[in-house]
Write an enzyme that holds these catalytic residues in place. Structure first.
Site, PDB file in Angstrom:
ATOM      1  N   GLU A   6       0.805  -1.231   0.000  1.00  0.00           N
ATOM      2  CA  GLU A   6       0.000   0.000   0.000  1.00  0.00           C
ATOM      3  C   GLU A   6       0.831   1.272   0.000  1.00  0.00           C
ATOM      4  O   GLU A   6       0.541   2.216  -0.733  1.00  0.00           O
ATOM      5  CB  GLU A   6      -0.941   0.029   1.215  1.00  0.00           C
ATOM      6  CG  GLU A   6      -2.147  -0.883   1.101  1.00  0.00           C
ATOM      7  CD  GLU A   6      -1.852  -2.308   1.528  1.00  0.00           C
ATOM      8  OE1 GLU A   6      -0.727  -2.577   2.004  1.00  0.00           O
ATOM      9  OE2 GLU A   6      -2.739  -3.161   1.379  1.00  0.00           O
ATOM     10  N   HIS A  56      -9.631  -4.668  11.282  1.00  0.00           N
ATOM     11  CA  HIS A  56     -10.332  -4.545   9.998  1.00  0.00           C
ATOM     12  C   HIS A  56     -11.655  -3.799  10.133  1.00  0.00           C
ATOM     13  O   HIS A  56     -12.509  -3.900   9.264  1.00  0.00           O
ATOM     14  CB  HIS A  56     -10.624  -5.930   9.404  1.00  0.00           C
ATOM     15  CG  HIS A  56      -9.428  -6.605   8.813  1.00  0.00           C
ATOM     16  ND1 HIS A  56      -8.377  -7.034   9.572  1.00  0.00           N
ATOM     17  CD2 HIS A  56      -9.122  -6.916   7.533  1.00  0.00           C
ATOM     18  CE1 HIS A  56      -7.473  -7.596   8.787  1.00  0.00           C
ATOM     19  NE2 HIS A  56      -7.893  -7.530   7.548  1.00  0.00           N
TER      20      HIS A  56
END
Lengths: 455, 336
Positions: A189, A258
């Site tokens: 990322e 998450h």
């Protein structure tokens, strides 16, 4: 010509220092780079080097002197061959104050709060043909339409191409646009967000997908420091017209790492725009606007919303402007302000409250930056009560900001304190029962509305 | 005849050598002046000088063509001068004035030039590496043969995103030249104390990226290596790494007392390896220029630098309204 050697500033914050030691004496010849003296700052002892060549004509500040102010003359430098008596008639090179700006200018101040004039035109005119579509399909159509429109638009991210998207948002895009424009990245990322920003600097219109916004934490430096700030830092010469997108907030039973809502985080950054749609029509219309926007846009989706269906105008080129809230339900007793998945609870609560005779007005902000605070103020001036609804944590929430705006712009209209309904102030637990307790519920919203309406 | 022979058979003409001398001298004198203005309080905040490293950018800029891009870290004044940005605009940005490249809103670490394809000026160590690869990605996407010079230091070479970028640049064959300006100290930590391998460029091998170590005090050696790198990247073979061994004479920033190395170490480098002196010797020994010619160049440079300082002192501060401009664009500022 004799010149003064001035006490230098040797750190960003230094105002004075100690002239610890002279390493030259009067009559010495110095050239550029020679150390003349040692100066103690609050942080360190620094060697002070000569910049020009010459002869030390006179030492004005004895070694050991403390509290020597920056720009005090500490010695006189003579040109080679110049008589020492010249040291008595020096030209001062002390810096003059910066000239004031040439242009006549008003004092800088924050823009006055917008008057509550609002754009209340409906998103589509009466009689527009509508089709049922999921948020997932709407997002894909929005991207596909913009990719057809502008060949500089491309999509990059993990599993966006051959896998057809981890959440199937990019389904079919590889087939239509090919591997040049729908690009699978490694799981990296930080790196691919940076490459995306660089590609935007270079004239492309990247869409960078994060598999979820949780993983964008590894890339947040590029979103803030590289994308959001460059236009300003470059004096308007270049910026990053691009979209960062992906699912945000809690899904179901995926645990603490998450399940975070980043709305309040990104909303804070000048230079970014932030969209967080609830419905499919907004997902599509805002996505198209985001891709065309000349600024970096953070686009916060939600996994649970991906499969929900809504009416979407069946027209060519449907866009939704940034900074325009949508009133989903008009009412007179209380204003419920929400965005994204929070709207699910807001609308459900309003429905149930109506059955009990409480008439709630429900506003969907749709974009958090710019935020349509005018519509909030206008509504609160009518209802005199407000409840905000979001899934994120309470401290430093979007609701906190909205509350402060209401306090400043509509304080006299309030009949009750504003309540912020948020997720609980805990990391998301895994256990089914605990997760349920951590999440915001419709009942929380109903209870808040009853509190502010004193029912 | 001088005892020392010219370093090698030169790969540059007399005119080219004179041009390198001139640009390196411009950077040196400009930075000395910046240091002086900092001492006077006219330049604030952080100010990272390039003195000693001049041959790196000058040697590499000699290998570029119109359309190529460059991006670097916060030690960026030299890169801007070498790619032809106006010294007045750079100095006025250092003093935070309206006449600066970013109209005073960027400062020493954040300057850009759309015209020169100089993409900054970045203050987060390592962050400009994927950004540079991204600029190269845009060129490849558009199908031109431009390359991007992505400069970073030996310190940045330990950031994870550098290797994330190496991986993607190699995978996608991006036309990017990674230039590691190894000045041996990451702020105050020497390479020996921070970096597991002595040859940083060799890390590229793990990604299949070719590279080499270069004597960064020798502008001709830099240019020579730069040409190999450019040939590789421009022909579509992907990235190339140049680890250029250089040395900064000054501290990391203006407030660095540089106690992590001896004064003798710095002086030895200045006396024996100075990049400007080396070119000066070649010019004189080959009779490409006389002492008088060089004096004339010195004088010319001194004037440019003094003029830039004067401009930077007299340019007004930005208008207060500037506080609120350039936060959002209304149209795309950088079209393809």
């Amino acid at each position: 010509m004799a010149t003064e050697i001035l006490m230098p500033a040797l750190s960003p914050t230094m105002e004075e220092g100690t002239l610890a030691k002279w390493l030259v004496k009067e009559g010495d010849t110095v050239s550029s780079g020679d150390v003349m003296c040692e100066i103690e700052t609050d942080k360190a002892t620094m060697e002070f080097e000569a910049v020009d060549e010459g002869v030390i004509g006179k030492i004005l500040i004895a070694e050991g002197t403390e509290g020597v102010k920056v720009n005090t003359a500490i010695a006189v430098l003579l040109e080679e061959g110049e008589d020492a008596s010249a040291a008595d008639s020096v030209s001062s090179d002390a810096p003059a104050a910066a000239p004031a700006p040439a242009a006549p200018s008003k004092p800088a101040e924050a823009k006055a709060p917008a008057a509550p004039e609002t754009d209340t035109t409906p998103d589509w005119p009466e009689g527009t043909k509508l089709k049922k579509q999921t948020v997932r399909e709407a997002l894909r159509d929005g991207m596909a339409e913009e990719m057809r429109r502008d060949e500089n638009v491309f999509l990059m991210g993990e599993e966006v191409a051959e896998y057809q998207g981890a959440y199937k948002i990019s389904q079919g895009l590889l087939d239509e646009f090919g591997a040049k424009r729908v690009i699978d990245t490694p799981i990296t990322e930080h790196g691919f967000a940076g490459i995306g920003v660089g590609a935007a600097f270079g004239g492309l219109r990247p869409i960078v997908e994060f598999m979820t916004w949780n993983f964008a934490m590894q890339a947040i430096d590029h979103i803030l420091n590289s994308a959001a700030k460059t236009l300003y830092m470059s004096g308007g010469q270049m910026g990053a017209p691009m979209v960062f997108r992906g699912p945000n907030g809690a899904a179901a039973r995926v645990g603490a790492q998450h399940s975070q809502d980043y709305a309040a985080w990104y909303m804070q950054i000048p230079g970014l725009k932030v969209a967080m749609p609830y419905s499919a029509s907004d997902a599509k219309g805002l996505m198209k606007s985001a891709i065309r926007d000349p600024n970096p846009v953070v686009f916060l989706e939600n996994e649970i919303m991906y499969g929900k269906s809504f009416d979407v105008p069946d027209v060519e080129d449907y866009t939704v402007p940034f900074g325009k809230a949508r009133i989903w339900r008009e009412g007179s007793d209380v204003t419920i302000v929400s965005f994204g998945i929070g709207m699910t609870y807001a609308l459900e609560a309003a429905e149930k409250l109506a059955a009990e005779g409480i008439d709630a007005e429900v506003l969907d902000l749709r974009t958090l930056r710019p935020m349509d605070t005018a519509s909030i103020i206008k509504s609160v001036m009518k209802t005199n009560r407000c409840v905000t609804v979001e899934e994120g944590w309470p401290q430093g929430s979007v609701g906190n900001y909205i509350t402060s705006v209401i306090m400043q712009e509509a304080f006299d209209y309030l009949d009750a304190p504003v309540i912020n309904c948020t997720g609980k102030d805990v990391p998301m637990p895994y256990a089914a029962n605990l997760e349920k307790l951590a999440l915001l519920t419709t009942d929380d919203v109903i209870a808040a509305v009853k509190k502010v309406t004193y029912k | 005849m001088a005892a020392k022979k010219p370093t090698k058979k030169t790969n540059a003409s007399a005119d080219e050598l004179k041009a390198y001398y001139k640009t390196m001298l411009l950077i040196r004198r400009f930075e000395e002046k910046a240091g002086q203005l900092y001492g006077m309080g006219l330049i604030g905040g952080f100010c990272h000088l390039y003195i000693g490293q001049e041959a790196v950018v000058v040697g590499l800029e000699a290998t570029t063509k119109e359309g190529d891009s460059r991006i670097t870290t916060y030690r960026d004044h030299g890169h801007m001068l070498a790619c032809g940005m106006n010294p007045d605009g750079v100095m006025a940005e250092l003093t935070g004035r309206e006449g600066g490249y970013s109209r005073g809103k960027g400062g020493s670490m954040h300057m850009f030039s759309k015209e020169k394809k100089f993409y900054g000026g970045h203050g987060i160590v390592g962050a400009n590496v994927p950004l540079g690869a991204g600029v190269a990605f845009a060129d490849k996407y558009k199908g031109n043969d431009n390359v991007t010079f992505t400069y970073f230091g030996d310190g940045a070479a330990n950031q994870g995103q550098v290797y994330e970028t190496f991986n993607m640049a190699a995978l996608w064959k991006l036309p990017v030249i990674f230039v590691i300006e190894n000045n041996q100290y990451a702020m105050g930590t020497s390479q020996q104390r921070s970096t597991s391998s002595a040859e940083i460029w060799e890390r590229g091998k793990a990604f299949g990226i070719p590279g080499e170590a270069v004597d960064g005090m020798d502008v001709l050696a830099v240019k020579d290596a730069g040409e190999r790198a450019v040939k590789h990247a421009r022909s579509g073979d992907g990235p190339y790494i140049l680890e250029i061994k250089t040395y900064r004479y000054r501290g990391h920033s203006m407030s660095d007392p540089a106690k992590y190395r001896t004064r003798e170490e710095v002086q030895k480098m200045r006396d024996e390896r100075d990049p400007i002196e080396q070119v000066r010797n070649i010019l004189l020994e080959n009779k490409y220029a006389s002492e008088d010619d060089l004096k004339a160049i010195d004088k010319e440079i001194k004037k440019i630098v003094n003029d830039s300082a004067e401009f930077a002192k007299t340019s007004p501060e930005p208008a207060p309204e500037e506080l609120w401009t350039d936060i959002y664009a209304t149209e795309v500022p950088q079209e393809a």
